[in-house]
Design a protein around this motif. Structure first.
Motif, PDB file in Angstrom:
ATOM      1  N   LEU A   3       0.783  -1.158   0.157  1.00  0.00           N
ATOM      2  CA  LEU A   3      -0.201  -0.086  -0.163  1.00  0.00           C
ATOM      3  C   LEU A   3       0.849   1.038  -0.066  1.00  0.00           C
ATOM      4  O   LEU A   3       1.992   1.420   0.815  1.00  0.00           O
ATOM      5  CB  LEU A   3      -0.831   0.019   1.093  1.00  0.00           C
ATOM      6  N   TYR A   4       0.417   2.183  -0.632  1.00  0.00           N
ATOM      7  CA  TYR A   4       1.070   3.561  -0.766  1.00  0.00           C
ATOM      8  C   TYR A   4       0.380   4.352   0.142  1.00  0.00           C
ATOM      9  O   TYR A   4      -0.909   4.409   0.247  1.00  0.00           O
ATOM     10  CB  TYR A   4       0.920   4.326  -1.953  1.00  0.00           C
ATOM     11  N   VAL A   5       1.091   4.964   1.103  1.00  0.00           N
ATOM     12  CA  VAL A   5       0.577   5.948   2.244  1.00  0.00           C
ATOM     13  C   VAL A   5       0.802   7.398   2.052  1.00  0.00           C
ATOM     14  O   VAL A   5       2.316   7.389   2.564  1.00  0.00           O
ATOM     15  CB  VAL A   5       0.621   5.427   3.563  1.00  0.00           C
ATOM     16  N   GLY A   6       0.145   8.323   1.616  1.00  0.00           N
ATOM     17  CA  GLY A   6       0.699   9.535   1.432  1.00  0.00           C
ATOM     18  C   GLY A   6       0.160  10.504   2.294  1.00  0.00           C
ATOM     19  O   GLY A   6      -0.848  10.257   3.176  1.00  0.00           O
ATOM     20  N   ASN A   7       0.586  12.057   2.378  1.00  0.00           N
ATOM     21  CA  ASN A   7       0.239  12.985   3.242  1.00  0.00           C
ATOM     22  C   ASN A   7       0.228  12.595   4.515  1.00  0.00           C
ATOM     23  O   ASN A   7      -0.420  13.046   5.303  1.00  0.00           O
ATOM     24  CB  ASN A   7      -1.347  13.060   2.968  1.00  0.00           C
ATOM     25  N   LEU A   8       1.423  12.100   5.146  1.00  0.00           N
ATOM     26  CA  LEU A   8       1.817  11.562   6.295  1.00  0.00           C
ATOM     27  C   LEU A   8       2.469  12.735   7.235  1.00  0.00           C
ATOM     28  O   LEU A   8       2.992  13.750   6.348  1.00  0.00           O
ATOM     29  CB  LEU A   8       2.899  10.629   6.395  1.00  0.00           C
ATOM     30  N   PRO A   9       1.803  13.259   8.118  1.00  0.00           N
ATOM     31  CA  PRO A   9       2.741  14.054   8.993  1.00  0.00           C
ATOM     32  C   PRO A   9       4.200  13.722   9.366  1.00  0.00           C
ATOM     33  O   PRO A   9       4.613  12.661   9.148  1.00  0.00           O
ATOM     34  CB  PRO A   9       2.067  13.846  10.409  1.00  0.00           C
ATOM     35  N   TRP A  10       4.920  14.953   9.255  1.00  0.00           N
ATOM     36  CA  TRP A  10       6.638  14.645   9.072  1.00  0.00           C
ATOM     37  C   TRP A  10       7.099  13.929  10.386  1.00  0.00           C
ATOM     38  O   TRP A  10       8.085  13.374  10.048  1.00  0.00           O
ATOM     39  CB  TRP A  10       7.133  16.142   9.129  1.00  0.00           C
ATOM     40  N   SER A  11       6.215  13.980  11.374  1.00  0.00           N
ATOM     41  CA  SER A  11       6.783  13.439  12.714  1.00  0.00           C
ATOM     42  C   SER A  11       6.153  12.077  12.921  1.00  0.00           C
ATOM     43  O   SER A  11       6.851  11.036  13.578  1.00  0.00           O
ATOM     44  CB  SER A  11       6.056  14.117  13.848  1.00  0.00           C
ATOM     45  N   THR A  12       5.719  11.327  11.786  1.00  0.00           N
ATOM     46  CA  THR A  12       5.236   9.936  11.792  1.00  0.00           C
ATOM     47  C   THR A  12       6.285   8.847  11.728  1.00  0.00           C
ATOM     48  O   THR A  12       7.219   9.121  10.958  1.00  0.00           O
ATOM     49  CB  THR A  12       4.272   9.605  10.796  1.00  0.00           C
ATOM     50  N   SER A  13       6.382   7.986  12.944  1.00  0.00           N
ATOM     51  CA  SER A  13       7.319   6.969  12.661  1.00  0.00           C
ATOM     52  C   SER A  13       6.988   5.767  11.990  1.00  0.00           C
ATOM     53  O   SER A  13       5.962   5.550  11.997  1.00  0.00           O
ATOM     54  CB  SER A  13       7.883   6.715  13.977  1.00  0.00           C
ATOM     55  N   GLU A  14       7.991   4.743  11.579  1.00  0.00           N
ATOM     56  CA  GLU A  14       7.325   3.408  11.088  1.00  0.00           C
ATOM     57  C   GLU A  14       6.574   2.828  12.106  1.00  0.00           C
ATOM     58  O   GLU A  14       5.690   2.232  11.643  1.00  0.00           O
ATOM     59  CB  GLU A  14       8.681   2.711  10.614  1.00  0.00           C
ATOM     60  N   GLU A  15       7.141   2.898  13.440  1.00  0.00           N
ATOM     61  CA  GLU A  15       6.330   2.153  14.412  1.00  0.00           C
ATOM     62  C   GLU A  15       4.716   2.865  14.352  1.00  0.00           C
ATOM     63  O   GLU A  15       3.789   2.002  14.840  1.00  0.00           O
ATOM     64  CB  GLU A  15       7.143   2.336  15.532  1.00  0.00           C
ATOM     65  N   ASP A  16       4.701   4.172  14.303  1.00  0.00           N
ATOM     66  CA  ASP A  16       3.443   4.812  14.530  1.00  0.00           C
ATOM     67  C   ASP A  16       2.459   4.245  13.234  1.00  0.00           C
ATOM     68  O   ASP A  16       1.209   3.714  13.443  1.00  0.00           O
ATOM     69  CB  ASP A  16       3.496   6.484  14.035  1.00  0.00           C
ATOM     70  N   LEU A  17       3.132   4.302  11.965  1.00  0.00           N
ATOM     71  CA  LEU A  17       2.245   3.522  10.946  1.00  0.00           C
ATOM     72  C   LEU A  17       2.002   2.357  11.066  1.00  0.00           C
ATOM     73  O   LEU A  17       0.798   1.801  10.549  1.00  0.00           O
ATOM     74  CB  LEU A  17       3.071   3.782   9.755  1.00  0.00           C
ATOM     75  N   GLU A  18       2.796   1.265  11.506  1.00  0.00           N
ATOM     76  CA  GLU A  18       2.656  -0.084  11.692  1.00  0.00           C
ATOM     77  C   GLU A  18       1.489  -0.291  12.619  1.00  0.00           C
ATOM     78  O   GLU A  18       0.397  -1.007  12.344  1.00  0.00           O
ATOM     79  CB  GLU A  18       3.868  -0.763  12.037  1.00  0.00           C
ATOM     80  N   SER A  19       1.453   0.422  13.913  1.00  0.00           N
ATOM     81  CA  SER A  19       0.220   0.024  14.780  1.00  0.00           C
ATOM     82  C   SER A  19      -0.895   0.724  14.254  1.00  0.00           C
ATOM     83  O   SER A  19      -1.902   0.161  14.372  1.00  0.00           O
ATOM     84  CB  SER A  19       0.649   0.824  16.155  1.00  0.00           C
ATOM     85  N   HIS A  20      -0.952   1.789  13.453  1.00  0.00           N
ATOM     86  CA  HIS A  20      -2.050   2.211  12.760  1.00  0.00           C
ATOM     87  C   HIS A  20      -2.752   1.226  11.800  1.00  0.00           C
ATOM     88  O   HIS A  20      -3.865   1.092  11.834  1.00  0.00           O
ATOM     89  CB  HIS A  20      -1.902   3.515  12.143  1.00  0.00           C
ATOM     90  N   PHE A  21      -2.002   0.615  11.120  1.00  0.00           N
ATOM     91  CA  PHE A  21      -2.453  -0.273  10.038  1.00  0.00           C
ATOM     92  C   PHE A  21      -2.614  -1.641  10.748  1.00  0.00           C
ATOM     93  O   PHE A  21      -3.529  -2.444  10.178  1.00  0.00           O
ATOM     94  CB  PHE A  21      -1.502  -0.324   8.989  1.00  0.00           C
ATOM     95  N   ALA A  22      -2.039  -2.114  11.664  1.00  0.00           N
ATOM     96  CA  ALA A  22      -2.202  -3.343  12.379  1.00  0.00           C
ATOM     97  C   ALA A  22      -3.519  -3.550  13.027  1.00  0.00           C
ATOM     98  O   ALA A  22      -3.870  -4.941  12.909  1.00  0.00           O
ATOM     99  CB  ALA A  22      -0.867  -3.519  13.543  1.00  0.00           C
ATOM    100  N   GLN A  23      -4.362  -2.610  13.110  1.00  0.00           N
ATOM    101  CA  GLN A  23      -5.696  -2.948  13.385  1.00  0.00           C
ATOM    102  C   GLN A  23      -6.599  -3.514  12.405  1.00  0.00           C
ATOM    103  O   GLN A  23      -7.807  -4.012  12.642  1.00  0.00           O
ATOM    104  CB  GLN A  23      -6.507  -1.509  13.928  1.00  0.00           C
ATOM    105  N   PHE A  24      -6.003  -3.593  11.150  1.00  0.00           N
ATOM    106  CA  PHE A  24      -6.708  -4.478  10.082  1.00  0.00           C
ATOM    107  C   PHE A  24      -6.128  -5.734   9.764  1.00  0.00           C
ATOM    108  O   PHE A  24      -6.740  -6.144   8.977  1.00  0.00           O
ATOM    109  CB  PHE A  24      -6.800  -3.347   8.780  1.00  0.00           C
ATOM    110  N   GLY A  25      -4.815  -5.977  10.381  1.00  0.00           N
ATOM    111  CA  GLY A  25      -4.454  -7.201   9.874  1.00  0.00           C
ATOM    112  C   GLY A  25      -2.869  -7.264  10.120  1.00  0.00           C
ATOM    113  O   GLY A  25      -2.512  -6.396  10.851  1.00  0.00           O
ATOM    114  N   ASN A  26      -2.324  -8.381   9.634  1.00  0.00           N
ATOM    115  CA  ASN A  26      -0.874  -8.520   9.744  1.00  0.00           C
ATOM    116  C   ASN A  26      -0.019  -7.565   8.990  1.00  0.00           C
ATOM    117  O   ASN A  26      -0.327  -7.780   7.645  1.00  0.00           O
ATOM    118  CB  ASN A  26      -0.358  -9.899   9.760  1.00  0.00           C
ATOM    119  N   VAL A  27       0.663  -6.873   9.463  1.00  0.00           N
ATOM    120  CA  VAL A  27       1.636  -5.957   8.634  1.00  0.00           C
ATOM    121  C   VAL A  27       3.036  -6.850   8.482  1.00  0.00           C
ATOM    122  O   VAL A  27       3.511  -6.925   9.663  1.00  0.00           O
ATOM    123  CB  VAL A  27       1.788  -4.525   9.285  1.00  0.00           C
ATOM    124  N   SER A  28       3.558  -6.688   7.419  1.00  0.00           N
ATOM    125  CA  SER A  28       4.720  -7.647   7.295  1.00  0.00           C
ATOM    126  C   SER A  28       5.778  -6.587   7.095  1.00  0.00           C
ATOM    127  O   SER A  28       7.047  -6.899   7.175  1.00  0.00           O
ATOM    128  CB  SER A  28       4.528  -8.646   6.017  1.00  0.00           C
TER     129      SER A  28
END
Length: 81
Positions: A3-28
């Motif tokens: 998935l492409y994820v755009g318009n992210l806040p500059w301060s977003t970490s990879e961990e933040d993004l992973e936990s946000h998407f993990a609510q929908f399933g396994n993030v590899s």
């Protein structure tokens, strides 16, 4: 599915993004694209999810929704030429 994820806040970490998407399933994998010289986020990244169904659910739920004060753009990543 990747998935492409755009318009992210500059301060977003990879961990933040992973936990946000993990609510929908396994993030590899998660990758936020950064500028080479400064290391600053370019405001977009990629999230790879194990299941196409989970990825489609994430697109449906998160595209256009607020994340850290910005409306995310989430869609299936296009392969590089």
């Amino acid at each position: 599915m990747n998935l492409y994820v755009g318009n992210l806040p500059w301060s977003t970490s990879e961990e933040d993004l992973e936990s946000h998407f993990a609510q929908f399933g396994n993030v590899s994998a998660v990758r936020i694209i950064t500028e080479g010289r400064t290391g600053r986020s370019k405001g977009f990244g990629f999230v790879e999810m194990e299941s196409d169904d989970e990825a489609k659910a994430a697109i449906e739920a998160l595209d256009g929704k607020d994340f850290g004060g910005r409306d995310l753009r989430v869609n299936e990543a296009k392969p590089r030429d």
